[in-house]
Each structure stands twice: as C-alpha cells, then as structure tokens.
Write an enzyme that holds these catalytic residues in place. Structure first.
Site, PDB file in Angstrom:
ATOM      1  N   GLY A 162       3.535   2.599   6.431  1.00  0.00           N
ATOM      2  CA  GLY A 162       2.131   2.933   6.657  1.00  0.00           C
ATOM      3  C   GLY A 162       1.483   1.874   7.536  1.00  0.00           C
ATOM      4  O   GLY A 162       2.163   1.124   8.229  1.00  0.00           O
ATOM      5  N   ARG A 208      16.466  22.029  21.845  1.00  0.00           N
ATOM      6  CA  ARG A 208      17.259  23.136  21.287  1.00  0.00           C
ATOM      7  C   ARG A 208      17.054  23.311  19.791  1.00  0.00           C
ATOM      8  O   ARG A 208      17.535  24.279  19.220  1.00  0.00           O
ATOM      9  CB  ARG A 208      18.752  22.914  21.588  1.00  0.00           C
ATOM     10  CG  ARG A 208      19.127  23.175  23.040  1.00  0.00           C
ATOM     11  CD  ARG A 208      20.623  23.267  23.215  1.00  0.00           C
ATOM     12  NE  ARG A 208      21.294  22.019  22.893  1.00  0.00           N
ATOM     13  CZ  ARG A 208      21.512  21.040  23.772  1.00  0.00           C
ATOM     14  NH1 ARG A 208      21.095  21.167  25.017  1.00  0.00           N
ATOM     15  NH2 ARG A 208      22.125  19.927  23.401  1.00  0.00           N
ATOM     16  N   ASP A 244      -3.348   6.667   7.291  1.00  0.00           N
ATOM     17  CA  ASP A 244      -2.176   6.336   6.469  1.00  0.00           C
ATOM     18  C   ASP A 244      -2.251   4.881   5.997  1.00  0.00           C
ATOM     19  O   ASP A 244      -1.226   4.220   5.817  1.00  0.00           O
ATOM     20  CB  ASP A 244      -0.870   6.591   7.223  1.00  0.00           C
ATOM     21  CG  ASP A 244       0.341   6.688   6.280  1.00  0.00           C
ATOM     22  OD1 ASP A 244       0.163   7.129   5.133  1.00  0.00           O
ATOM     23  OD2 ASP A 244       1.449   6.312   6.682  1.00  0.00           O
ATOM     24  N   LEU A 255       9.564   2.114   7.609  1.00  0.00           N
ATOM     25  CA  LEU A 255       8.152   2.182   7.965  1.00  0.00           C
ATOM     26  C   LEU A 255       7.390   2.854   6.829  1.00  0.00           C
ATOM     27  O   LEU A 255       7.773   3.929   6.352  1.00  0.00           O
ATOM     28  CB  LEU A 255       7.997   2.973   9.261  1.00  0.00           C
ATOM     29  CG  LEU A 255       6.704   2.837  10.052  1.00  0.00           C
ATOM     30  CD1 LEU A 255       6.413   1.387  10.411  1.00  0.00           C
ATOM     31  CD2 LEU A 255       6.795   3.679  11.322  1.00  0.00           C
ATOM     32  N   ALA A 286       9.156  11.599   9.322  1.00  0.00           N
ATOM     33  CA  ALA A 286       9.766  12.195   8.132  1.00  0.00           C
ATOM     34  C   ALA A 286       9.962  13.700   8.278  1.00  0.00           C
ATOM     35  O   ALA A 286       9.738  14.480   7.344  1.00  0.00           O
ATOM     36  CB  ALA A 286       8.942  11.873   6.884  1.00  0.00           C
ATOM     37  N   ASP A 296      -1.114   4.368  15.508  1.00  0.00           N
ATOM     38  CA  ASP A 296      -1.019   2.911  15.548  1.00  0.00           C
ATOM     39  C   ASP A 296      -0.122   2.436  16.679  1.00  0.00           C
ATOM     40  O   ASP A 296      -0.037   1.248  16.959  1.00  0.00           O
ATOM     41  CB  ASP A 296      -0.524   2.366  14.216  1.00  0.00           C
ATOM     42  CG  ASP A 296       0.882   2.839  13.853  1.00  0.00           C
ATOM     43  OD1 ASP A 296       1.336   3.863  14.414  1.00  0.00           O
ATOM     44  OD2 ASP A 296       1.528   2.195  13.009  1.00  0.00           O
ATOM     45  N   GLY A 297       0.587   3.357  17.335  1.00  0.00           N
ATOM     46  CA  GLY A 297       1.512   3.004  18.402  1.00  0.00           C
ATOM     47  C   GLY A 297       2.885   2.643  17.906  1.00  0.00           C
ATOM     48  O   GLY A 297       3.782   2.380  18.708  1.00  0.00           O
TER      49      GLY A 297
END
Length: 377
Positions: free
Chosen positions: A309, A228, A274, A307, A221, A249-250
């Site tokens: 959490g 750059r 999270d 996504l 987020a 968590d991957g």
C-alpha cells in the site's frame, strides 16, 4: 449573492461563473461566454471541486482499521480530523482480510465512530471489505490463514447485523460460490468490486453482467492487460460502465500505464489512496498485524518485498496523475467527482457542487505539472 468568475470545473469544458449566497453556499453555476468580462472575483481559470472521497483506505496514524478496538476511538477521531485537513470529506474504511471476530469488532467500532461525527471531521461511509473471498494466488499482502471460500454462510458470519454499514466488497468472482455472494450483496445494495482475482476477460465480463461494478486497484493483484489475454481491465473497457480504482503513487502502476488507463477510460478511472496505518507518520519500519511494514517515499512493502500500500494523501495522487498526464481537470475529477458518481451522486461536477458550502470545496491552481490545492473559502 456574490460571484466567482472564470472558474473551471473538473472534467467539464469551458469557463463558468459561480454564485454564492449570503450563507456562503453555491446556489448558481452558469457558463461564461467566450470573451465575457463578468462581474465578480476572477479566479483566472482555477478549478473548483468538491472535497476528496476515498473508497480504499486501510488506516492511518498507526491505526489499522481491521485491528480497531473500543479504546481506539480517540485516535480514530484524530485520524478523521487529519483526513479533513488533507482535503478528504469521506472515506470507505477498508478492512483487509482478517479473522471473523476482529472484523466484527472493527465494524462495531466504526459504527460507534459514525455516531460521533461532527463538522470538520472526515465522514465514515460504509466499510469496504477487501476480502476474505480472494484468489489465493493473488492474495498479495492478505494473510493466507484468513482467506475463505465464498458462501452465504461465510458472508453472514462476517456481516450479519452490519449489512447497512457496508458500502463495498472486493472479491474474486471466478471462485466457486462467488455468484451467490455477489447476488446477495447486490440485493443489499452493496457495491461489489473485482479484486485479488485470477479472472479472465470472459469471467470478468460475466461478473460485470451480474452486477459487479468496479475493479479494485486496477492492474494490481489481477491478470494484466495482455494483447492475447486482455483480462478484467479489457472487459471493463468494453462495457463502459465499470469503475476502476487506481493507485497513483507511481509504484503500484507505472505513470505511463496510469495515463493510458485514464485516457482510455476517463469517466471510469477514479483515484484511491490505498493508504495504510502509517499514513500521517514518518517513513521507516512500522507494524502491520504481526508483520513488519517498511515505508519508504510513501510506498509500503512487507519485509519479503511484497507491495502492500501507500502512505500518501489522496490529493497527492491527484497532483501526480495531473503531472504525468497534463490533464489536471480529469485528475481532479478522479478523486472528487467520479467516486461520488459511483455511489449514486449526480454525474456532473456542477450538480455535485450546487448547494454545497464554499468552505467545503477545493480550489486548484497552477499548471498541471505543479498543481496545488487550497480551501475555496
């Protein structure tokens, strides 16, 4: 006094011996000379750490913290007992963007729960308000209708009367009006974190110079670490004193990027869970406000794929990060020592451990690829 010998401390070189008094409190921590055969119970190089501390957790056992009502106190206490069993000593209960009335009600319930604290339960720190002063384009799973423009009026409408019970506020510092909100929060002693933000490197650096001390769920987020357009993470790296919360968590962050962040900023990268309301429940379809929350292998998504959490315990994040990085001691520190340091505790593991009951500490053993924990006593 009795001694524990050949002990390692998180993110601290060398071997140590730990003196424990008759009341089972740690009273002495001394370096162990190379080749020494000090008397005492030999730990064989296992690590000793404080319990976990989680600055971003949204609920569990079906409870979402922003939806708390007075009737939820028994289940909230049950959740705090579960968190203790999972090795977590304290949390900053996280309230994602919601209506004003709901937010204030949740803060009141958390206040009541704090007054009921007992040994063997995870302790409630001040709340973490994740929103509502977020960039609309980076809101993620936060409901659009409850976002608000930063202002002192909007802040006071939400936290008046609860100012001493808020530990952390996540906001987008580039939004108009955010500056005066940041200043007001800092005057109250509340940690401010950059998150759900479109801030450029320059805007992030300005925010850090005005007292923003953390980045919420780094990489997620917010603008990424582009060569750059380096974004907020580069600004934090240049300063060296801004903490970065990492969800390990991957899924939220690829393992290689998680390792890169920790190796680049080992003293700034700390782990957060999270975790959402289904923490402690089985995978499947759960509810989050009026929306469906799909939980699979510990990761949570809305039905549109956003996504949202995880449901993994904080100490599972330690195990995963240690496995990816092959640096167990630093991974342990990221969930135990570094969050406490951010909240004003002494900087070293030894200082944080001295005076603690051994029964409220963790013993970590095994190779980094198979790290495991148990109670130290």
């Amino acid at each position: 006094m009795h001694w524990l010998s050949s002990v390692r401390l998180p993110a601290t070189p060398g071997l140590w011996r730990i003196g424990v008094d008759q009341e089972q409190r740690i009273t002495a921590i001394e370096p162990l000379s190379a080749g020494s055969a000090a008397a005492g119970a030999c730990w064989g190089g296992d690590w000793l750490s404080p319990m976990g501390l989680d600055l971003q957790i949204n609920g569990g056992l079906g409870l979402a913290f922003p939806e708390l009502g007075s009737g939820d106190l028994p289940r909230l206490i049950e959740l705090l007992e579960l968190l203790w069993r999972d090795g977590v000593e304290a949390i900053a209960p996280t309230l994602v963007t919601c209506g004003i009335a709901e937010l204030r009600q949740a803060l009141a319930v958390l206040r009541a729960a704090r007054a009921l604290h007992q040994p063997g339960r995870c302790r409630l720190l001040g709340a973490h308000l994740e929103g509502p002063f977020l960039a609309e384009t980076r809101r993620g799973a936060h409901p659009r209708q409850h976002l608000a423009a930063p202002s002192l009026e909007a802040l006071n409408a939400r936290i008046a009367g609860f100012e001493q019970e808020i530990a952390l506020v996540t906001l987008a510092p580039e939004l108009p009006g955010a500056g005066e909100v940041i200043e007001a929060l800092r005057q109250l002693g509340i940690l401010v974190s950059l998150g759900h933000s479109e801030a450029s490197e320059h805007q992030a650096a300005e925010a850090f110079s005005h007292g923003v001390g953390m980045i919420t769920h780094a990489f997620n987020a917010m603008p990424g670490l582009h060569h750059r357009a380096p974004g907020p993470i580069a600004a934090a790296a240049r300063r060296g004193d801004v903490a970065l919360g990492l969800i390990a968590d991957g899924v939220h962050v690829a393992p290689s990027m998680a390792v890169l962040l920790q190796r680049l900023l080992p003293q700034q990268t700390l782990l957060v869970s999270d975790a959402l309301a289904p923490y402690g429940l089985a995978d499947g379809v759960h509810r989050w406000d009026e929306r469906a929350l799909i939980v699979e292998n510990g990761s949570c998504r809305l039905d549109d794929g956003t996504l949202a959490g995880v449901t993994l315990p904080l100490l599972e994040a330690v195990r995963r990060l240690a496995h990816w990085s092959d640096e167990a001691g630093q991974a342990i520190a990221a969930a135990t020592v570094l969050p406490r340091r951010l909240l004003g505790a002494p900087s070293s593991a030894a200082e944080q451990l001295r005076g603690r009951p051994l029964a409220q500490c963790l013993r970590w053993s095994g190779a980094a690829s198979n790290l495991r924990w148990q109670w130290a006593a």
